[in-house]
Structures are given as structure tokens and as C-alpha cells.
Design a protein around this motif. Structure first.
Motif, mmCIF file in Angstrom:
data_model
loop_
_atom_site.group_PDB
_atom_site.id
_atom_site.type_symbol
_atom_site.label_atom_id
_atom_site.label_comp_id
_atom_site.label_asym_id
_atom_site.label_seq_id
_atom_site.Cartn_x
_atom_site.Cartn_y
_atom_site.Cartn_z
ATOM 1 N N THR A 62 6.479 -13.092 -3.744
ATOM 2 C CA THR A 62 7.546 -13.666 -2.932
ATOM 3 C C THR A 62 8.757 -12.739 -2.853
ATOM 4 N N LEU A 63 8.795 -11.719 -3.694
ATOM 5 C CA LEU A 63 9.883 -10.746 -3.642
ATOM 6 C C LEU A 63 9.710 -9.827 -2.430
ATOM 7 N N PRO A 64 10.766 -9.142 -2.002
ATOM 8 C CA PRO A 64 10.620 -8.159 -0.922
ATOM 9 C C PRO A 64 9.677 -7.030 -1.324
ATOM 10 N N ALA A 65 9.083 -6.385 -0.338
ATOM 11 C CA ALA A 65 8.073 -5.355 -0.586
ATOM 12 C C ALA A 65 8.582 -4.255 -1.516
ATOM 13 N N ARG A 66 9.800 -3.813 -1.292
ATOM 14 C CA ARG A 66 10.332 -2.734 -2.129
ATOM 15 C C ARG A 66 10.410 -3.165 -3.581
ATOM 16 N N SER A 87 4.397 -0.760 2.833
ATOM 17 C CA SER A 87 3.633 -0.600 4.069
ATOM 18 C C SER A 87 4.476 -0.912 5.298
ATOM 19 N N ASP A 88 4.163 -0.236 6.414
ATOM 20 C CA ASP A 88 4.809 -0.538 7.695
ATOM 21 C C ASP A 88 4.082 -1.651 8.440
ATOM 22 N N PHE A 89 2.882 -1.977 7.975
ATOM 23 C CA PHE A 89 2.092 -3.007 8.645
ATOM 24 C C PHE A 89 2.659 -4.383 8.317
ATOM 25 N N SER A 90 2.588 -5.299 9.279
ATOM 26 C CA SER A 90 3.084 -6.647 9.024
ATOM 27 C C SER A 90 2.298 -7.661 9.837
ATOM 28 N N ARG A 91 2.332 -8.897 9.379
ATOM 29 C CA ARG A 91 1.792 -10.023 10.129
ATOM 30 C C ARG A 91 2.812 -11.145 10.015
ATOM 31 N N PRO A 92 3.631 -11.316 11.043
ATOM 32 C CA PRO A 92 4.682 -12.341 10.979
ATOM 33 C C PRO A 92 4.121 -13.710 10.615
ATOM 34 N N GLY A 93 4.805 -14.354 9.660
ATOM 35 C CA GLY A 93 4.411 -15.694 9.261
ATOM 36 C C GLY A 93 3.401 -15.754 8.143
ATOM 37 N N ALA A 94 2.851 -14.601 7.727
ATOM 38 C CA ALA A 94 1.871 -14.605 6.646
ATOM 39 C C ALA A 94 2.542 -14.988 5.330
ATOM 40 N N ALA A 95 1.902 -15.846 4.578
ATOM 41 C CA ALA A 95 2.455 -16.273 3.295
ATOM 42 C C ALA A 95 2.402 -15.132 2.287
ATOM 43 N N PRO A 96 3.411 -15.028 1.425
ATOM 44 C CA PRO A 96 3.388 -13.977 0.398
ATOM 45 C C PRO A 96 2.107 -14.034 -0.435
ATOM 46 N N GLY A 97 1.510 -12.856 -0.667
ATOM 47 C CA GLY A 97 0.269 -12.769 -1.419
ATOM 48 C C GLY A 97 -0.969 -12.743 -0.544
ATOM 49 N N THR A 98 -0.820 -13.007 0.754
ATOM 50 C CA THR A 98 -1.959 -13.010 1.665
ATOM 51 C C THR A 98 -2.377 -11.577 2.002
ATOM 52 N N VAL A 99 -3.685 -11.311 1.950
ATOM 53 C CA VAL A 99 -4.203 -10.010 2.361
ATOM 54 C C VAL A 99 -4.204 -9.995 3.887
ATOM 55 N N ILE A 100 -3.316 -9.209 4.471
ATOM 56 C CA ILE A 100 -3.173 -9.204 5.933
ATOM 57 C C ILE A 100 -3.934 -8.058 6.590
ATOM 58 N N LEU A 101 -4.438 -7.135 5.786
ATOM 59 C CA LEU A 101 -5.269 -6.057 6.314
ATOM 60 C C LEU A 101 -6.193 -5.586 5.202
ATOM 61 N N ALA A 102 -7.470 -5.526 5.496
ATOM 62 C CA ALA A 102 -8.438 -5.000 4.529
ATOM 63 C C ALA A 102 -9.542 -4.307 5.318
ATOM 64 N N ASP A 103 -9.623 -2.991 5.172
ATOM 65 C CA ASP A 103 -10.677 -2.224 5.837
ATOM 66 C C ASP A 103 -11.030 -1.020 4.978
ATOM 67 N N VAL A 162 -5.810 -1.658 1.959
ATOM 68 C CA VAL A 162 -5.667 -3.096 1.723
ATOM 69 C C VAL A 162 -4.176 -3.385 1.653
ATOM 70 N N VAL A 163 -3.692 -4.285 2.508
ATOM 71 C CA VAL A 163 -2.261 -4.568 2.610
ATOM 72 C C VAL A 163 -2.025 -6.053 2.352
ATOM 73 N N VAL A 164 -0.986 -6.330 1.550
ATOM 74 C CA VAL A 164 -0.672 -7.691 1.141
ATOM 75 C C VAL A 164 0.738 -8.054 1.594
ATOM 76 N N ALA A 165 0.893 -9.238 2.159
ATOM 77 C CA ALA A 165 2.210 -9.717 2.575
ATOM 78 C C ALA A 165 3.067 -10.035 1.354
ATOM 79 N N THR A 166 4.359 -9.807 1.496
ATOM 80 C CA THR A 166 5.318 -10.161 0.445
ATOM 81 C C THR A 166 6.395 -11.055 1.052
ATOM 82 N N GLY A 167 7.403 -11.392 0.268
ATOM 83 C CA GLY A 167 8.467 -12.238 0.776
ATOM 84 C C GLY A 167 9.223 -11.613 1.924
#
Length: 312
Positions: free
Chosen positions: A216-220, A252-268, A272-277
């Protein structure tokens, strides 16, 4: 051989380069470190790194279990040394020990004081996202890293540098500080500088539970946390009932607006990218329990993680 007599206080591997440096500029008549500890699953009694190095150098080692009985202070006085050098010994020295050497005790502290006084200055600085830290040579008093400062040796902190990597660099900087400044300290070339207590911050020891990642914290801040708890206690997340140790991340520069923190928003097969707060982090290297550390993309290729999975 120089006639300057010293005692060295230190325990972990961080202290070893400073011990080596001190032997180049003074006669080390004794090394003081914490007692041997049980290590590993077999709880094998193991000497601390400083003891192992002192034995290689042929320097007598003392490992007191208590410092305030008066006996240890008497031992220090009996060594008739000019100064004691203290590097991550791990215990606060009482007044009779501090007063034993003719010129007191010189400490190599791994921060730019008065910031990060305490046992974990390197990890705490990284976790806080500091872009600069360093080594401070200081005179010990009975407080927690509150004594007068002798010299400072700043260094930048890399954006992706872990506490372990920074610790290795600071150990070398501390050793170079001893080589460059020890003789001048003995001569009285430095004007001690009082610390500004109002600017002080604390660096208490890390606890194992601090490894848990808070997405839930910011990515940085998530990224800095992962760096700061590497190598110990290690950054931990849960994927279902599976514990995942995260060794390295990137913002990461990748984002998915509205994704809950901890959600894997990209995996290939590349990342692998995870949403944060706020924003997202790329998982670079991960490790499942009982497995070797792997690239996060290999974790995906092995079907260990998929988009829309949730890390907690």
C-alpha cells in the motif's frame, strides 16, 4: 613499526577491513569482540568474523560477556594503549572502559551523524530513501553515538543499491578513513565538532517482522524497503499460502489505473510488475521457500505467477 598502541573493538564482517587498516597504522595489542554464537540448523558455535581475522593476524582476542563488572575496565587500563578503535562492536561501552585508553575511544560509524544513531544505520538510511550517507569518525561517550565528531566521509547511495552492497562499500570507506586520519587524530590535528542533537535521528536494530512488504506504500518506498532489508531479514510477500522472498525490485513506469495494491498487473517472459499504493514496482529477483533465487520472468515462465494474482 609504529609505537602507537591500540585495542580494536568489533564483531561483524563490516568491521574486518577497519581492523586490517588499523594494523597498518598502529600496533594492535588486542581485539575485543562479542562471544561466539550458535549458527545454522546445527547451531554450530561459530566465532564472529572479527575474531576469525584477528586469529589469522595473530592478535590476542578477548570476548567478555559482561562489561560493567569493573574487571573488563581494569583489563583495558592494563593494556596501556593510546586509543581504542571501535567499529560495530554491538554494545555500549561503560565509562571505565571509555576512560581506559589515553586518548579515549575512536568510533567508525556508518552514517553522517547526527543522522542514524544506533545499531542499523545502513539499513535504516536505505529504507528511508537517502541519496547520501557515509562514515563519521567520532569520539565515543556513554550515549548512543552522541560523541563529538572528528571527520566525515560522505558517499552517494545508488538508486538500486541494497543495504548489503552499501555496507561493503562503507566498510572500505571506513578502512580508508582510518588510514588517512588515524595518525592526525593521535597528533591532535582535528578539532572535535559537537553534534546537533536537534537534528538527530535513530537507527534501531531491524526486527525479522520488518521484512514484510507493504504494497500500500508508494512504489519508491516499497523499492527502498526491499533494498534496505537485503540481506537481512529479507523482503517477504505472500502469494496465497506461499512465502516469496523478494531480493530485488525496480520502480516501474507501467501502470494499471485502479489496480489494488499487491495486484500483479503485468507478467510475461520479460518482467513481473506489481501495483502499489502509488505507482508500481517490477520484481527483479525472487525466491520461493526451499528454492533458489530466480529472475521474476523465469518465475512467470515456470507458471509460478500470473497477471491478476495478488501479493500480500
Amino acid at each position: 613499526m609504529t609505537t602507537i598502541r591500540t585495542i580494536f573493538f568489533g564483531t561483524p564482517s563490516f568491521s574486518v577491513p577497519c581492523l586490517d587498516a588499523l594494523t597498518e597504522v598502529a600496533t594492535v595489542v588486542g581485539v575485543v569482540c562479542q562471544p561466539d554464537r550458535p549458527v545454522g540448523r546445527g547451531l554450530t558455535l561459530t566465532p564472529p568474523p572479527v575474531k576469525a581475522r584477528a586469529m589469522e593476524l595473530g592478535i590476542p582476542v578477548v570476548q567478555p560477556t559482561k562489561l560493567r563488572t569493573g574487571a573488563f575496565g581494569a583489563w583495558v587500563r592494563a593494556q596501556a594503549v593510546d586509543v581504542a578503535v571501535v567499529v560495530a562492536y554491538g554494545r555500549i561501552l561503560p565509562s571505565d572502559v571509555l576512560a581506559g585508553p589515553r586518548l579515549g575511544c575512536l568510533n567508525v560509524h556508518a552514517s553522517i551523524l547526527p543522522k542514524y544513531r544506533g545499531a542499523a544505520p545502513i539499513a535504516r538510511a536505505v529504507m528511508a530513501g537517502e541519496t547520501e550517507t557515509g562514515i563519521t569518525l567520532m569520539q565515543l561517550d556513554e550515549g548512543m553515538d552522541t560523541g563529538n565528531m572528528i571527520a566525515k566521509f560522505p558517499t552517494p547511495v545508488g538508486e538500486n543499491e541494497t543495504a548489503g552492497e552499501l555496507g561493503e562499500r562503507l566498510a572500505k570507506i571506513g578502512a580508508d578513513a582510518i588510514r588517512s586520519s588515524f595518525a592526525g587524530y593521535i597528533r591532535g590535528d582535528f578539532l572535535p565538532e559537537k553534534q546537533d542533537d536537534a537534528q538527530a535521528t535513530l537507527a534501531p536494530p531491524l526486527k525479522k517482522e520488518e521484512g514484510k512488504i507493504d504494497f500500500t506504500l508508494p512504489a519508491r518506498r516499497v523499492h527502498d524497503h526491499v533494498r534496505g532489508v537485503n540481506p537481512w531479514p529479507g523482503a517477504i510477500a505472500l502469494l496465497g499460502d506461499k512465502k516469496v522472498k523478494v531480493h530485488a525490485t525496480r520502480v516501474s513506469d507501467f501502470s494499471r489505473p485502479g489496480a489494488a495494491p499487491g495486484t500483479v498487473i503485468l507478467a510475461d517472459k520479460t518482467q513481473v510488475v506489481v501495483a502499489t499504493g502509488e505507482g508500481a514496482v517490477e520484481l527483479v529477483t525472487v525466491q520461493l521457500e526451499g528454492r533458489k533465487a530466480v529472475r521474476a520472468s523465469d518465475w512467470y515462465l515456470g507458471r509460478g505467477v500470473a497477471e491478476n494474482d495478488v501479493l500480500a
